[in-house]
Design a protein around this motif. Structure first.
Motif, PDB file in Angstrom:
ATOM      1  N   ILE A   1       0.855   6.518  -6.967  1.00  0.00           N
ATOM      2  CA  ILE A   1      -0.314   7.359  -7.234  1.00  0.00           C
ATOM      3  C   ILE A   1       0.069   8.831  -7.211  1.00  0.00           C
ATOM      4  CG2 ILE A   1      -2.518   8.130  -6.273  1.00  0.00           C
ATOM      5  CD1 ILE A   1      -3.083   5.264  -5.451  1.00  0.00           C
ATOM      6  N   THR A   2       0.917   9.214  -6.251  1.00  0.00           N
ATOM      7  CA  THR A   2       1.389  10.600  -6.177  1.00  0.00           C
ATOM      8  C   THR A   2       2.114  11.000  -7.464  1.00  0.00           C
ATOM      9  OG1 THR A   2       1.671  10.360  -3.782  1.00  0.00           O
ATOM     10  CG2 THR A   2       2.751  12.233  -4.830  1.00  0.00           C
TER      11      THR A   2
ATOM     12  N   THR B   1      -3.555   5.550 -12.981  1.00  0.00           N
ATOM     13  CA  THR B   1      -3.921   5.954 -11.618  1.00  0.00           C
ATOM     14  C   THR B   1      -5.125   5.161 -11.126  1.00  0.00           C
ATOM     15  OG1 THR B   1      -3.125   8.197 -12.073  1.00  0.00           O
ATOM     16  CG2 THR B   1      -4.531   7.905 -10.143  1.00  0.00           C
ATOM     17  N   VAL B   2      -6.111   5.010 -12.007  1.00  0.00           N
ATOM     18  CA  VAL B   2      -7.299   4.211 -11.658  1.00  0.00           C
ATOM     19  C   VAL B   2      -6.909   2.762 -11.360  1.00  0.00           C
ATOM     20  CG1 VAL B   2      -9.512   3.331 -12.495  1.00  0.00           C
ATOM     21  CG2 VAL B   2      -8.830   5.692 -12.988  1.00  0.00           C
ATOM     22  N   GLY B   3      -6.019   2.203 -12.184  1.00  0.00           N
ATOM     23  CA  GLY B   3      -5.550   0.837 -11.948  1.00  0.00           C
ATOM     24  C   GLY B   3      -4.825   0.702 -10.632  1.00  0.00           C
ATOM     25  N   LEU B   4      -4.038   1.714 -10.270  1.00  0.00           N
ATOM     26  CA  LEU B   4      -3.323   1.686  -8.984  1.00  0.00           C
ATOM     27  C   LEU B   4      -4.292   1.739  -7.811  1.00  0.00           C
ATOM     28  CD1 LEU B   4      -0.340   4.088  -9.800  1.00  0.00           C
ATOM     29  CD2 LEU B   4      -0.172   1.642  -9.275  1.00  0.00           C
TER      30      LEU B   4
ATOM     31  N   MET C   1       0.826  -1.208   0.000  1.00  0.00           N
ATOM     32  CA  MET C   1       0.000   0.000   0.000  1.00  0.00           C
ATOM     33  C   MET C   1       0.860   1.257   0.000  1.00  0.00           C
ATOM     34  SD  MET C   1      -2.736  -1.459   2.754  1.00  0.00           S
ATOM     35  CE  MET C   1      -3.228   0.133   3.371  1.00  0.00           C
ATOM     36  N   SER C   2       1.958   1.226   0.754  1.00  0.00           N
ATOM     37  CA  SER C   2       2.874   2.371   0.781  1.00  0.00           C
ATOM     38  C   SER C   2       3.469   2.635  -0.604  1.00  0.00           C
ATOM     39  CB  SER C   2       3.991   2.115   1.791  1.00  0.00           C
ATOM     40  OG  SER C   2       4.919   3.169   1.802  1.00  0.00           O
ATOM     41  N   ALA C   3       3.935   1.577  -1.263  1.00  0.00           N
ATOM     42  CA  ALA C   3       4.522   1.724  -2.597  1.00  0.00           C
ATOM     43  C   ALA C   3       3.487   2.224  -3.606  1.00  0.00           C
ATOM     44  CB  ALA C   3       5.106   0.388  -3.056  1.00  0.00           C
TER      45      ALA C   3
ATOM     46  N   SER D   1      -2.071  16.479  -3.913  1.00  0.00           N
ATOM     47  CA  SER D   1      -1.745  15.079  -4.217  1.00  0.00           C
ATOM     48  C   SER D   1      -0.633  14.523  -3.337  1.00  0.00           C
ATOM     49  CB  SER D   1      -1.343  14.944  -5.693  1.00  0.00           C
ATOM     50  OG  SER D   1      -0.183  15.730  -5.958  1.00  0.00           O
ATOM     51  N   PHE D   2       0.172  15.413  -2.720  1.00  0.00           N
ATOM     52  CA  PHE D   2       1.269  14.943  -1.875  1.00  0.00           C
ATOM     53  C   PHE D   2       0.782  14.432  -0.518  1.00  0.00           C
ATOM     54  CE2 PHE D   2       3.468  17.702  -4.886  1.00  0.00           C
ATOM     55  CZ  PHE D   2       4.538  16.891  -5.245  1.00  0.00           C
ATOM     56  N   SER D   3      -0.521  14.556  -0.261  1.00  0.00           N
ATOM     57  CA  SER D   3      -1.060  13.969   0.973  1.00  0.00           C
ATOM     58  C   SER D   3      -0.900  12.451   0.968  1.00  0.00           C
ATOM     59  CB  SER D   3      -2.540  14.341   1.132  1.00  0.00           C
ATOM     60  OG  SER D   3      -3.299  13.866   0.034  1.00  0.00           O
ATOM     61  N   PHE D   4      -0.837  11.858  -0.241  1.00  0.00           N
ATOM     62  CA  PHE D   4      -0.628  10.417  -0.321  1.00  0.00           C
ATOM     63  C   PHE D   4       0.742  10.010   0.226  1.00  0.00           C
ATOM     64  CE2 PHE D   4      -3.969  10.888  -3.556  1.00  0.00           C
ATOM     65  CZ  PHE D   4      -4.814   9.865  -3.160  1.00  0.00           C
ATOM     66  N   VAL D   5       1.712  10.924   0.140  1.00  0.00           N
ATOM     67  CA  VAL D   5       3.048  10.626   0.672  1.00  0.00           C
ATOM     68  C   VAL D   5       2.985  10.463   2.182  1.00  0.00           C
ATOM     69  CG1 VAL D   5       5.410  11.481   0.906  1.00  0.00           C
ATOM     70  CG2 VAL D   5       4.166  11.847  -1.236  1.00  0.00           C
ATOM     71  N   LEU D   6       2.191  11.313   2.847  1.00  0.00           N
ATOM     72  CA  LEU D   6       2.031  11.209   4.301  1.00  0.00           C
ATOM     73  C   LEU D   6       1.454   9.855   4.689  1.00  0.00           C
ATOM     74  CD1 LEU D   6       1.972  12.446   7.159  1.00  0.00           C
ATOM     75  CD2 LEU D   6      -0.268  13.415   6.589  1.00  0.00           C
ATOM     76  N   PHE D   7       0.389   9.430   3.986  1.00  0.00           N
ATOM     77  CA  PHE D   7      -0.230   8.141   4.290  1.00  0.00           C
ATOM     78  C   PHE D   7       0.696   6.981   3.918  1.00  0.00           C
ATOM     79  CE2 PHE D   7      -4.101  10.827   3.508  1.00  0.00           C
ATOM     80  CZ  PHE D   7      -4.455  10.913   4.852  1.00  0.00           C
ATOM     81  N   ALA D   8       1.497   7.168   2.875  1.00  0.00           N
ATOM     82  CA  ALA D   8       2.471   6.135   2.502  1.00  0.00           C
ATOM     83  C   ALA D   8       3.493   5.934   3.605  1.00  0.00           C
ATOM     84  CB  ALA D   8       3.166   6.523   1.195  1.00  0.00           C
ATOM     85  N   CYS D   9       3.930   7.025   4.221  1.00  0.00           N
ATOM     86  CA  CYS D   9       4.898   6.921   5.331  1.00  0.00           C
ATOM     87  C   CYS D   9       4.290   6.189   6.521  1.00  0.00           C
ATOM     88  CB  CYS D   9       5.352   8.315   5.745  1.00  0.00           C
ATOM     89  SG  CYS D   9       6.368   9.155   4.507  1.00  0.00           S
ATOM     90  N   MET D  10       3.015   6.447   6.808  1.00  0.00           N
ATOM     91  CA  MET D  10       2.349   5.763   7.914  1.00  0.00           C
ATOM     92  C   MET D  10       2.246   4.267   7.638  1.00  0.00           C
ATOM     93  SD  MET D  10      -0.672   8.448   8.928  1.00  0.00           S
ATOM     94  CE  MET D  10      -1.178   7.459  10.326  1.00  0.00           C
ATOM     95  N   CYS D  11       1.899   3.902   6.413  1.00  0.00           N
ATOM     96  CA  CYS D  11       1.810   2.484   6.046  1.00  0.00           C
ATOM     97  C   CYS D  11       3.179   1.811   6.116  1.00  0.00           C
ATOM     98  CB  CYS D  11       1.219   2.329   4.645  1.00  0.00           C
ATOM     99  SG  CYS D  11      -0.540   2.667   4.549  1.00  0.00           S
TER     100      CYS D  11
END
Length: 454
Positions: free
Chosen positions: A318-319, A335-338, A311-313, A398-408
Protein backbone atom coordinates in the motif's frame (compact mmCIF):
# COMPACT_ATOMS: atom_id res chain seq x y z
CA UNK A 1 -21.04 -27.22 9.28
CA UNK A 2 -23.98 -29.60 9.67
CA UNK A 3 -22.31 -31.28 12.63
CA UNK A 4 -21.66 -27.94 14.30
CA UNK A 5 -25.24 -26.76 13.71
CA UNK A 6 -26.59 -30.02 15.10
CA UNK A 7 -24.38 -29.59 18.16
CA UNK A 8 -25.61 -26.04 18.70
CA UNK A 9 -29.30 -26.94 18.36
CA UNK A 10 -29.23 -30.11 20.46
CA UNK A 11 -29.80 -27.95 23.53
CA UNK A 12 -30.27 -24.22 24.01
CA UNK A 13 -26.72 -23.26 23.02
CA UNK A 14 -27.57 -21.40 19.80
CA UNK A 15 -30.22 -19.21 21.46
CA UNK A 16 -27.90 -18.71 24.44
CA UNK A 17 -25.07 -17.49 22.16
CA UNK A 18 -27.41 -15.00 20.46
CA UNK A 19 -28.90 -13.69 23.72
CA UNK A 20 -25.45 -13.34 25.27
CA UNK A 21 -24.09 -11.60 22.18
CA UNK A 22 -26.73 -8.86 21.86
CA UNK A 23 -26.09 -7.68 25.40
CA UNK A 24 -22.33 -8.26 25.25
CA UNK A 25 -19.88 -7.35 22.50
CA UNK A 26 -22.73 -6.10 20.26
CA UNK A 27 -23.03 -3.07 22.56
CA UNK A 28 -19.33 -2.34 22.16
CA UNK A 29 -19.47 -2.41 18.36
CA UNK A 30 -22.67 -0.34 18.22
CA UNK A 31 -21.41 2.58 20.31
CA UNK A 32 -18.10 2.73 18.43
CA UNK A 33 -19.81 3.59 15.13
CA UNK A 34 -23.12 5.20 16.11
CA UNK A 35 -21.60 8.41 17.52
CA UNK A 36 -20.30 9.59 14.13
CA UNK A 37 -23.71 10.07 12.50
CA UNK A 38 -25.29 12.55 14.97
CA UNK A 39 -22.06 14.47 15.65
CA UNK A 40 -23.12 17.71 13.86
CA UNK A 41 -26.45 17.66 15.69
CA UNK A 42 -24.75 17.21 19.06
CA UNK A 43 -22.43 20.14 18.25
CA UNK A 44 -25.51 22.22 17.48
CA UNK A 45 -27.19 21.02 20.70
CA UNK A 46 -24.18 22.05 22.78
CA UNK A 47 -24.32 25.50 21.19
CA UNK A 48 -28.05 25.95 21.77
CA UNK A 49 -27.86 24.55 25.30
CA UNK A 50 -25.05 26.96 26.18
CA UNK A 51 -26.89 29.95 24.67
CA UNK A 52 -30.12 29.06 26.49
CA UNK A 53 -28.27 28.79 29.78
CA UNK A 54 -25.79 31.70 29.60
CA UNK A 55 -27.42 33.87 26.89
CA UNK A 56 -24.18 34.07 24.92
CA UNK A 57 -22.53 32.11 22.13
CA UNK A 58 -19.93 29.66 23.48
CA UNK A 59 -16.32 29.93 22.22
CA UNK A 60 -15.55 27.48 19.42
CA UNK A 61 -12.79 25.89 21.53
CA UNK A 62 -15.26 25.26 24.36
CA UNK A 63 -17.68 23.46 22.07
CA UNK A 64 -14.82 21.43 20.62
CA UNK A 65 -13.63 20.53 24.12
CA UNK A 66 -17.11 19.44 25.20
CA UNK A 67 -17.52 17.33 22.07
CA UNK A 68 -14.12 15.70 22.67
CA UNK A 69 -15.18 14.98 26.25
CA UNK A 70 -18.42 13.35 25.04
CA UNK A 71 -16.42 11.09 22.73
CA UNK A 72 -13.69 10.28 25.26
CA UNK A 73 -16.09 9.59 28.15
CA UNK A 74 -17.01 6.36 26.39
CA UNK A 75 -13.38 5.20 26.47
CA UNK A 76 -13.00 6.24 30.13
CA UNK A 77 -16.12 4.28 31.06
CA UNK A 78 -14.96 1.31 29.01
CA UNK A 79 -11.61 1.28 30.79
CA UNK A 80 -13.23 1.34 34.24
CA UNK A 81 -15.77 -1.29 33.18
CA UNK A 82 -13.00 -3.61 32.00
CA UNK A 83 -11.08 -3.09 35.24
CA UNK A 84 -14.11 -4.00 37.36
CA UNK A 85 -14.85 -7.35 35.68
CA UNK A 86 -12.88 -9.43 38.22
CA UNK A 87 -14.67 -7.88 41.21
CA UNK A 88 -18.19 -7.92 39.74
CA UNK A 89 -18.06 -11.28 37.90
CA UNK A 90 -16.40 -12.91 40.90
CA UNK A 91 -18.95 -11.60 43.38
CA UNK A 92 -22.16 -12.03 41.40
CA UNK A 93 -21.22 -14.80 38.98
CA UNK A 94 -21.24 -14.49 35.20
CA UNK A 95 -25.00 -14.52 34.70
CA UNK A 96 -26.04 -12.12 37.45
CA UNK A 97 -23.20 -9.73 36.54
CA UNK A 98 -24.51 -9.63 32.97
CA UNK A 99 -28.05 -9.00 34.19
CA UNK A 100 -27.00 -6.09 36.42
CA UNK A 101 -24.94 -4.69 33.56
CA UNK A 102 -28.14 -4.45 31.52
CA UNK A 103 -29.78 -2.47 34.32
CA UNK A 104 -26.95 0.11 34.15
CA UNK A 105 -27.39 0.25 30.36
CA UNK A 106 -31.09 1.05 30.80
CA UNK A 107 -30.24 3.84 33.28
CA UNK A 108 -27.75 5.25 30.75
CA UNK A 109 -30.42 5.18 28.03
CA UNK A 110 -32.93 7.03 30.21
CA UNK A 111 -30.35 9.75 30.91
CA UNK A 112 -29.42 10.02 27.23
CA UNK A 113 -33.05 10.09 26.06
CA UNK A 114 -34.05 12.87 28.49
CA UNK A 115 -30.92 14.98 27.91
CA UNK A 116 -32.44 16.71 24.87
CA UNK A 117 -35.61 17.70 26.70
CA UNK A 118 -33.62 18.83 29.73
CA UNK A 119 -31.31 20.87 27.48
CA UNK A 120 -28.29 19.41 29.28
CA UNK A 121 -25.05 18.38 27.59
CA UNK A 122 -23.82 17.21 31.02
CA UNK A 123 -26.37 14.40 30.86
CA UNK A 124 -24.88 13.29 27.54
CA UNK A 125 -21.45 13.10 29.22
CA UNK A 126 -22.87 10.96 32.05
CA UNK A 127 -24.76 8.69 29.65
CA UNK A 128 -21.70 8.18 27.43
CA UNK A 129 -19.63 7.27 30.47
CA UNK A 130 -22.23 4.72 31.60
CA UNK A 131 -22.55 3.29 28.09
CA UNK A 132 -18.79 2.89 28.01
CA UNK A 133 -18.80 1.22 31.42
CA UNK A 134 -21.45 -1.30 30.37
CA UNK A 135 -19.69 -1.95 27.06
CA UNK A 136 -16.33 -2.58 28.75
CA UNK A 137 -17.77 -4.75 31.51
CA UNK A 138 -20.28 -6.55 29.28
CA UNK A 139 -17.74 -7.42 26.59
CA UNK A 140 -15.39 -9.02 29.12
CA UNK A 141 -18.16 -10.95 30.87
CA UNK A 142 -19.45 -12.05 27.46
CA UNK A 143 -16.05 -13.51 26.53
CA UNK A 144 -15.59 -15.23 29.91
CA UNK A 145 -19.16 -16.58 29.97
CA UNK A 146 -18.85 -18.00 26.43
CA UNK A 147 -15.51 -19.68 27.08
CA UNK A 148 -16.64 -21.22 30.37
CA UNK A 149 -19.81 -22.59 28.77
CA UNK A 150 -18.36 -24.24 25.65
CA UNK A 151 -16.95 -27.78 25.15
CA UNK A 152 -13.29 -28.10 24.22
CA UNK A 153 -13.88 -29.41 20.68
CA UNK A 154 -15.85 -26.38 19.52
CA UNK A 155 -14.57 -23.83 22.01
CA UNK A 156 -12.88 -21.81 19.26
CA UNK A 157 -16.00 -21.59 17.11
CA UNK A 158 -18.19 -20.61 20.07
CA UNK A 159 -15.89 -17.89 21.41
CA UNK A 160 -15.49 -16.60 17.86
CA UNK A 161 -19.08 -15.33 18.04
CA UNK A 162 -17.75 -12.61 20.36
CA UNK A 163 -16.07 -11.01 17.33
CA UNK A 164 -19.14 -11.70 15.19
CA UNK A 165 -21.38 -9.62 17.46
CA UNK A 166 -18.90 -6.74 17.53
CA UNK A 167 -19.13 -6.71 13.73
CA UNK A 168 -22.94 -6.85 13.83
CA UNK A 169 -22.94 -4.03 16.39
CA UNK A 170 -20.76 -1.83 14.17
CA UNK A 171 -23.01 -2.49 11.18
CA UNK A 172 -26.13 -1.77 13.25
CA UNK A 173 -24.70 1.53 14.47
CA UNK A 174 -24.13 2.61 10.88
CA UNK A 175 -27.54 1.34 9.74
CA UNK A 176 -29.60 3.08 12.43
CA UNK A 177 -27.52 6.22 11.86
CA UNK A 178 -28.80 6.58 8.29
CA UNK A 179 -30.84 9.72 7.69
CA UNK A 180 -33.79 7.58 6.54
CA UNK A 181 -33.79 5.70 9.87
CA UNK A 182 -32.77 7.76 12.95
CA UNK A 183 -29.90 9.91 11.67
CA UNK A 184 -31.89 13.15 11.85
CA UNK A 185 -31.60 16.18 14.11
CA UNK A 186 -34.91 15.49 15.84
CA UNK A 187 -33.99 11.91 16.79
CA UNK A 188 -30.26 11.83 17.68
CA UNK A 189 -31.03 11.14 21.36
CA UNK A 190 -33.20 8.16 20.35
CA UNK A 191 -30.47 6.88 18.02
CA UNK A 192 -27.92 6.75 20.84
CA UNK A 193 -30.34 4.66 22.94
CA UNK A 194 -31.21 1.99 20.34
CA UNK A 195 -28.74 -0.60 21.67
CA UNK A 196 -30.53 -0.61 25.01
CA UNK A 197 -33.49 -2.34 23.36
CA UNK A 198 -31.22 -5.37 22.96
CA UNK A 199 -30.11 -5.01 26.59
CA UNK A 200 -33.77 -5.22 27.64
CA UNK A 201 -34.18 -8.42 25.61
CA UNK A 202 -31.19 -9.95 27.36
CA UNK A 203 -32.41 -8.75 30.75
CA UNK A 204 -35.74 -10.53 30.24
CA UNK A 205 -34.38 -13.79 28.79
CA UNK A 206 -30.96 -14.47 30.34
CA UNK A 207 -32.43 -15.54 33.73
CA UNK A 208 -33.83 -18.63 31.97
CA UNK A 209 -30.34 -19.81 30.98
CA UNK A 210 -27.83 -21.51 33.30
CA UNK A 211 -24.71 -20.09 34.91
CA UNK A 212 -21.36 -20.91 33.27
CA UNK A 213 -20.61 -24.64 33.89
CA UNK A 214 -16.88 -24.11 34.60
CA UNK A 215 -17.70 -21.40 37.12
CA UNK A 216 -20.22 -23.66 38.86
CA UNK A 217 -17.82 -26.59 39.23
CA UNK A 218 -14.38 -25.01 39.64
CA UNK A 219 -15.26 -21.98 41.75
CA UNK A 220 -18.49 -23.10 43.43
CA UNK A 221 -17.76 -26.83 43.61
CA UNK A 222 -21.31 -27.69 42.50
CA UNK A 223 -20.93 -30.77 40.29
CA UNK A 224 -24.65 -31.40 39.88
CA UNK A 225 -25.41 -27.81 38.84
CA UNK A 226 -22.51 -27.95 36.36
CA UNK A 227 -23.90 -31.13 34.78
CA UNK A 228 -27.40 -29.64 34.52
CA UNK A 229 -25.96 -26.48 32.93
CA UNK A 230 -24.09 -28.51 30.30
CA UNK A 231 -27.21 -30.54 29.53
CA UNK A 232 -29.35 -27.42 29.27
CA UNK A 233 -26.96 -25.78 26.81
CA UNK A 234 -25.70 -28.76 24.80
CA UNK A 235 -28.40 -31.43 25.16
CA UNK A 236 -28.63 -34.72 27.01
CA UNK A 237 -25.43 -36.50 27.95
CA UNK A 238 -23.10 -37.34 30.82
CA UNK A 239 -20.27 -34.97 29.76
CA UNK A 240 -17.71 -36.99 31.69
CA UNK A 241 -14.72 -35.77 29.66
CA UNK A 242 -15.64 -32.09 30.07
CA UNK A 243 -16.32 -32.45 33.79
CA UNK A 244 -13.14 -34.49 34.34
CA UNK A 245 -11.12 -31.69 32.74
CA UNK A 246 -12.78 -29.19 35.08
CA UNK A 247 -12.09 -31.37 38.14
CA UNK A 248 -8.42 -31.69 37.16
CA UNK A 249 -8.16 -27.92 36.76
CA UNK A 250 -9.89 -27.43 40.10
CA UNK A 251 -7.36 -29.78 41.72
CA UNK A 252 -4.46 -28.04 39.97
CA UNK A 253 -5.32 -24.62 41.37
CA UNK A 254 -5.93 -26.25 44.80
CA UNK A 255 -8.77 -24.02 45.84
CA UNK A 256 -6.84 -20.89 44.90
CA UNK A 257 -9.04 -17.82 44.83
CA UNK A 258 -9.31 -15.58 41.79
CA UNK A 259 -6.14 -13.52 41.41
CA UNK A 260 -6.07 -9.74 41.46
CA UNK A 261 -4.42 -7.84 38.61
CA UNK A 262 -1.29 -7.16 40.67
CA UNK A 263 -1.06 -10.82 41.70
CA UNK A 264 -1.38 -11.83 38.06
CA UNK A 265 1.36 -9.43 36.99
CA UNK A 266 3.65 -10.80 39.73
CA UNK A 267 2.98 -14.44 38.82
CA UNK A 268 5.98 -15.67 36.82
CA UNK A 269 4.10 -18.79 35.70
CA UNK A 270 1.91 -16.71 33.38
CA UNK A 271 4.53 -14.23 32.15
CA UNK A 272 4.46 -15.63 28.59
CA UNK A 273 0.69 -15.44 28.48
CA UNK A 274 0.89 -11.77 29.53
CA UNK A 275 3.61 -11.04 26.96
CA UNK A 276 1.42 -12.69 24.31
CA UNK A 277 -1.49 -10.42 25.20
CA UNK A 278 0.71 -7.31 25.12
CA UNK A 279 2.00 -8.25 21.65
CA UNK A 280 -1.48 -9.09 20.34
CA UNK A 281 -3.25 -6.00 21.69
CA UNK A 282 -0.29 -3.79 20.82
CA UNK A 283 -0.69 -4.70 17.15
CA UNK A 284 -4.44 -4.98 16.73
CA UNK A 285 -7.77 -3.41 17.50
CA UNK A 286 -10.76 -5.81 17.09
CA UNK A 287 -12.48 -5.45 13.73
CA UNK A 288 -15.04 -8.09 14.66
CA UNK A 289 -14.85 -9.96 11.34
CA UNK A 290 -14.97 -13.70 11.90
CA UNK A 291 -12.40 -16.27 10.89
CA UNK A 292 -15.12 -18.76 9.93
CA UNK A 293 -14.54 -22.49 10.02
CA UNK A 294 -10.76 -22.09 9.68
CA UNK A 295 -10.26 -21.59 13.40
CA UNK A 296 -10.93 -25.25 14.23
CA UNK A 297 -9.45 -26.81 11.09
CA UNK A 298 -6.29 -24.72 10.70
CA UNK A 299 -5.69 -23.76 14.33
CA UNK A 300 -5.18 -20.46 16.13
CA UNK A 301 -1.41 -20.17 15.72
CA UNK A 302 -1.32 -20.44 11.91
CA UNK A 303 -4.16 -17.96 11.48
CA UNK A 304 -2.42 -15.47 13.76
CA UNK A 305 1.13 -15.51 12.40
CA UNK A 306 -0.08 -15.93 8.82
CA UNK A 307 -2.58 -13.09 9.21
CA UNK A 308 -0.09 -10.68 10.76
CA UNK A 309 2.57 -11.60 8.17
CA UNK A 310 0.20 -11.03 5.26
CA UNK A 311 -1.00 -7.74 6.76
CA UNK A 312 2.61 -6.55 7.04
CA UNK A 313 3.32 -7.36 3.38
CA UNK A 314 0.07 -5.71 2.24
CA UNK A 315 0.84 -2.48 4.11
CA UNK A 316 4.25 -2.30 2.46
CA UNK A 317 2.54 -2.70 -0.93
CA UNK A 318 0.00 0.00 0.00
CA UNK A 319 2.87 2.37 0.82
CA UNK A 320 4.42 1.69 -2.60
CA UNK A 321 1.15 2.18 -4.51
CA UNK A 322 0.34 5.42 -2.64
CA UNK A 323 3.70 6.88 -3.66
CA UNK A 324 3.31 5.71 -7.28
CA UNK A 325 -0.37 6.65 -7.72
CA UNK A 326 0.37 9.40 -10.26
CA UNK A 327 2.33 7.13 -12.61
CA UNK A 328 -0.62 5.13 -13.96
CA UNK A 329 -4.41 5.21 -13.80
CA UNK A 330 -4.67 1.64 -12.50
CA UNK A 331 -2.44 2.08 -9.42
CA UNK A 332 -5.12 3.77 -7.24
CA UNK A 333 -7.49 0.88 -8.03
CA UNK A 334 -4.83 -1.59 -6.91
CA UNK A 335 -4.57 0.33 -3.63
CA UNK A 336 -8.30 -0.18 -3.06
CA UNK A 337 -7.90 -3.89 -3.82
CA UNK A 338 -5.04 -4.14 -1.32
CA UNK A 339 -7.19 -2.51 1.36
CA UNK A 340 -9.92 -5.10 0.81
CA UNK A 341 -7.28 -7.84 0.94
CA UNK A 342 -5.96 -6.37 4.19
CA UNK A 343 -9.42 -6.49 5.74
CA UNK A 344 -9.79 -10.15 4.71
CA UNK A 345 -6.52 -11.17 6.37
CA UNK A 346 -7.22 -8.92 9.37
CA UNK A 347 -10.65 -10.39 10.01
CA UNK A 348 -9.79 -13.94 8.95
CA UNK A 349 -6.77 -14.08 11.24
CA UNK A 350 -6.02 -11.89 14.29
CA UNK A 351 -9.42 -10.22 14.71
CA UNK A 352 -11.32 -13.50 14.72
CA UNK A 353 -8.86 -15.61 16.73
CA UNK A 354 -7.96 -13.25 19.56
CA UNK A 355 -11.22 -13.61 21.58
CA UNK A 356 -10.77 -17.38 21.68
CA UNK A 357 -7.05 -17.16 22.50
CA UNK A 358 -7.62 -14.78 25.42
CA UNK A 359 -9.86 -17.34 27.10
CA UNK A 360 -7.75 -20.40 26.35
CA UNK A 361 -4.32 -19.39 27.66
CA UNK A 362 -5.37 -18.57 31.23
CA UNK A 363 -6.67 -21.06 33.81
CA UNK A 364 -9.75 -20.32 35.92
CA UNK A 365 -8.02 -18.54 38.83
CA UNK A 366 -6.15 -16.18 36.47
CA UNK A 367 -8.88 -15.54 33.90
CA UNK A 368 -10.85 -12.64 35.48
CA UNK A 369 -7.65 -10.69 36.22
CA UNK A 370 -6.39 -11.50 32.72
CA UNK A 371 -9.51 -9.95 31.21
CA UNK A 372 -8.93 -6.87 33.37
CA UNK A 373 -5.40 -6.71 31.91
CA UNK A 374 -6.53 -7.16 28.31
CA UNK A 375 -9.35 -4.68 28.83
CA UNK A 376 -6.85 -2.05 29.98
CA UNK A 377 -4.67 -2.79 26.93
CA UNK A 378 -7.65 -2.56 24.57
CA UNK A 379 -9.16 0.66 25.90
CA UNK A 380 -5.85 2.44 26.46
CA UNK A 381 -4.79 1.40 22.96
CA UNK A 382 -8.05 2.78 21.61
CA UNK A 383 -7.48 6.13 23.36
CA UNK A 384 -3.77 6.43 22.51
CA UNK A 385 -4.28 5.50 18.86
CA UNK A 386 -7.04 8.08 18.50
CA UNK A 387 -4.78 10.73 20.02
CA UNK A 388 -1.54 9.90 18.18
CA UNK A 389 -2.76 8.81 14.73
CA UNK A 390 -3.52 12.32 13.32
CA UNK A 391 0.01 13.42 14.24
CA UNK A 392 1.53 10.28 12.68
CA UNK A 393 -0.33 10.94 9.44
CA UNK A 394 0.87 14.55 9.41
CA UNK A 395 4.48 13.55 10.14
CA UNK A 396 4.92 10.38 8.08
CA UNK A 397 2.07 10.64 5.56
CA UNK A 398 1.88 7.41 3.52
CA UNK A 399 5.01 6.04 5.21
CA UNK A 400 3.02 5.61 8.42
CA UNK A 401 1.97 2.27 6.94
CA UNK A 402 5.60 1.14 7.20
CA UNK A 403 5.50 1.66 10.97
CA UNK A 404 2.35 -0.47 11.30
CA UNK A 405 3.84 -3.06 8.94
CA UNK A 406 6.84 -3.42 11.26
CA UNK A 407 4.53 -3.92 14.25
CA UNK A 408 2.58 -6.63 12.41
CA UNK A 409 5.81 -8.31 11.36
CA UNK A 410 7.00 -8.28 14.98
CA UNK A 411 3.75 -9.93 16.07
CA UNK A 412 4.05 -12.54 13.31
CA UNK A 413 7.61 -13.48 14.36
CA UNK A 414 6.64 -13.67 18.03
CA UNK A 415 3.67 -15.94 17.31
CA UNK A 416 5.64 -18.19 14.94
CA UNK A 417 8.53 -18.77 17.34
CA UNK A 418 6.88 -18.65 20.77
CA UNK A 419 3.10 -19.05 20.79
CA UNK A 420 2.01 -22.70 21.23
CA UNK A 421 -1.02 -24.07 19.38
CA UNK A 422 -4.14 -24.22 21.59
CA UNK A 423 -6.52 -26.07 19.25
CA UNK A 424 -8.03 -29.19 20.83
CA UNK A 425 -6.04 -28.91 24.09
CA UNK A 426 -7.18 -28.59 27.68
CA UNK A 427 -6.42 -25.39 29.55
CA UNK A 428 -3.90 -27.21 31.76
CA UNK A 429 -2.06 -28.59 28.72
CA UNK A 430 -1.88 -25.09 27.23
CA UNK A 431 -0.62 -23.67 30.54
CA UNK A 432 2.08 -26.36 30.70
CA UNK A 433 3.26 -25.50 27.18
CA UNK A 434 3.66 -21.86 28.12
CA UNK A 435 5.75 -22.87 31.14
CA UNK A 436 8.10 -24.78 28.81
CA UNK A 437 8.84 -21.74 26.63
CA UNK A 438 12.49 -20.66 26.85
CA UNK A 439 14.14 -17.50 25.56
CA UNK A 440 17.81 -17.60 24.56
CA UNK A 441 18.26 -20.72 26.69
CA UNK A 442 18.99 -24.35 25.94
CA UNK A 443 15.90 -26.51 26.45
CA UNK A 444 16.01 -29.02 29.31
CA UNK A 445 17.85 -32.21 28.40
CA UNK A 446 15.21 -34.52 29.77
CA UNK A 447 12.18 -35.15 27.61
CA UNK A 448 9.03 -33.71 29.00
CA UNK A 449 5.56 -34.85 28.19
CA UNK A 450 2.37 -32.95 28.74
CA UNK A 451 0.52 -34.49 31.61
CA UNK A 452 -1.80 -33.37 34.35
CA UNK A 453 -0.67 -33.84 37.93
CA UNK A 454 -3.06 -33.80 40.80
Amino acid sequence: METLLRRLTRGNALVFIIILGIGGSFQNGFHVTVISSPSPYIWSFINSSWIGRYEETPPAQTVKLLWSAIVSMYAVGGLLGSMSVRCIAGRFGRKRAMIWNNVVSIVAAVIMFTSRGANSFEMILIARFLFGFTAGLGANIHAIYLGESSPKKIRGMVTLTFATFISIGKLSGQFFGLREILGREDSWNILLCVSTCFSVVQLLTLPFFPEAPRYLLIEKGNTEACKKALQSLWGRGEYKLEMTEMVLEQAAIKGETSKSLLELLRDRSVRWQLITMVVMYGCIQFSGITAGLLIESVGRRALLWGGFGAMSAIMILITITLNLKDYSFWIPYSTVGLIFLFVIFYGGGPAGVLPSLTHEIFIQSCRPAAFVFTGILRWLGFAVLGLVFPFLIELLKSFSFVLFACMCLLASFYIFFYLPETKGKTLLEISEEFKNITLCENPPSDDKTLETRL
